[in-house]
Design a protein around this motif. Structure first.
Motif, PDB file in Angstrom:
ATOM      1  N   SER A  13       0.840  -1.201   0.000  1.00  0.00           N
ATOM      2  CA  SER A  13       0.000   0.000   0.000  1.00  0.00           C
ATOM      3  C   SER A  13       0.874   1.250   0.000  1.00  0.00           C
ATOM      4  O   SER A  13       2.042   1.210   0.399  1.00  0.00           O
TER       5      SER A  13
ATOM      6  N   ARG B 203      -1.198   9.730  -5.838  1.00  0.00           N
ATOM      7  CA  ARG B 203      -1.646  10.209  -4.520  1.00  0.00           C
ATOM      8  C   ARG B 203      -1.804   9.031  -3.577  1.00  0.00           C
ATOM      9  O   ARG B 203      -2.086   7.902  -4.019  1.00  0.00           O
TER      10      ARG B 203
ATOM     11  N   GLY C  66      -3.569   6.407  -1.211  1.00  0.00           N
ATOM     12  CA  GLY C  66      -4.925   5.861  -1.284  1.00  0.00           C
ATOM     13  C   GLY C  66      -5.043   4.574  -0.491  1.00  0.00           C
ATOM     14  O   GLY C  66      -4.036   3.953  -0.127  1.00  0.00           O
ATOM     15  N   ASP C  67      -6.260   4.192  -0.217  1.00  0.00           N
ATOM     16  CA  ASP C  67      -6.508   2.969   0.545  1.00  0.00           C
ATOM     17  C   ASP C  67      -6.391   1.744  -0.350  1.00  0.00           C
ATOM     18  O   ASP C  67      -6.506   1.824  -1.578  1.00  0.00           O
TER      19      ASP C  67
ATOM     20  N   ARG D 155      -4.545  -2.278  -8.927  1.00  0.00           N
ATOM     21  CA  ARG D 155      -5.046  -2.700  -7.618  1.00  0.00           C
ATOM     22  C   ARG D 155      -4.914  -4.212  -7.524  1.00  0.00           C
ATOM     23  O   ARG D 155      -5.093  -4.926  -8.509  1.00  0.00           O
TER      24      ARG D 155
END
Length: 291
Positions: free
Chosen positions: A191, A243, A245-246, A267
């Motif tokens: 992540s 940026r 992000g989760d 992802r």
């Protein structure tokens, strides 16, 4: 506007260039790096010197540039064809005193202009587009001039290399992701913890916490004392607009001039779907645990 070589010098240099093709040149001691001085032929400043390098990466450092250099690059592996290679050069921060051209069949195309100090800019071109011709620019005082750059020869047939070099901000297709997993210098699941934008360098530095390390050729990711995770940093052009992000991503990429550069980064749930679909059809290019 980009300036052309001095009118009186260019025809002579091109003539000498063709004559020098078969002449003995100056070889580097280790076949990867060359360091030389224009003072060796300052009395006849229109000399053209040949440099031969046989390596996939290295550097050129030309002190007190006068005349011109022809740099002949070859990979350090036997190959029947070099047409699938991309050449990338990264000028030194304070490189000055010469223009760098692409030369093919006597025609010159300006690649890096003397005085262009774009920070960390990398210039890439196809191997079949020509060789490097470095021409010293007229100087009142050459005592403090050093022209230099790092170079790399990249196999542009490799998906991760091609994407990183040609279109670093473009989302990867399913096929490109699956190939990148097999061929990248690093592949991790993790992540984004933070993103630092460096406006002067025109780059973003991505701090990554990885919970699964599939592959790395260099020690980009180091183990932490917490939960068996790994920490590392990857760079990408500022224009990509990365940026925090989760969620988890699959980060792939390659090493370029000693730095980790981001390649495909879907992802993780999307990668799992791609991998399963390809595996069910027998089309996955390599085996990797997607869990």
């Amino acid at each position: 506007m980009l300036s052309a070589p001095a009118p009186g010098l260019l025809p002579l240099l091109l003539g000498l260039l063709l004559l020098c093709r078969g002449a003995a040149g100056q070889y580097s001691s280790d076949l990867c790096n060359w360091k030389g001085s224009g003072l060796t032929h300052e009395s006849h400043k229109k000399d053209v010197e040949q440099v031969y390098l046989r390596c996939s990466e290295g550097s050129i450092k030309w002190m007190y540039p006068t005349g011109a250099l022809i740099v002949n690059l070859r990979p350090n592996t036997l190959s029947a064809s070099y047409k699938h290679l991309t050449v990338c050069i990264k000028p030194f921060k304070d490189s000055a005193g010469a223009n760098i051209y692409l030369e093919k069949t006597g025609e010159l195309k300006l690649l890096v202009q003397d005085g262009d100090h774009s920070p960390n800019k990398v210039y890439c071109f196809g191997y079949d587009q020509g060789g490097l011709f470095i021409e010293a620019t007229p100087q009142q005082d050459i005592s403090r001039k050093i022209t230099g750059f790092q170079y790399e020869l990249i196999n542009k047939g490799t998906a991760s290399d091609l994407h990183t070099v040609s279109a670093p901000c473009r989302p990867c297709s399913d096929t490109e992701v699956l190939l990148a997993v097999c061929t990248s210098d690093f592949v991790v699941r993790g992540s984004i913890q933070d993103v630092t934008n460096e406006a002067e360098q025109q780059e973003s530095v991505i701090d990554i916490s990885a919970n699964k390390l599939y592959r790395q050729k260099s020690k980009v990711f180091q183990p932490t004392e917490e939960n068996g995770s790994w920490q590392g940093q990857i760079k990408t052009p500022l224009e990509c607009g990365v940026r925090p992000g989760d969620g988890d991503f699959l980060f792939t990429g390659r090493m370029q001039f000693g730095e980790a550069r981001l390649g495909c980064a879907p992802r993780f749930k999307d990668f799992q779907r791609m991998y399963k679909e390809a595996k069910d059809k027998g089309l996955n290019p390599c085996e990797i645990g997607p869990d």
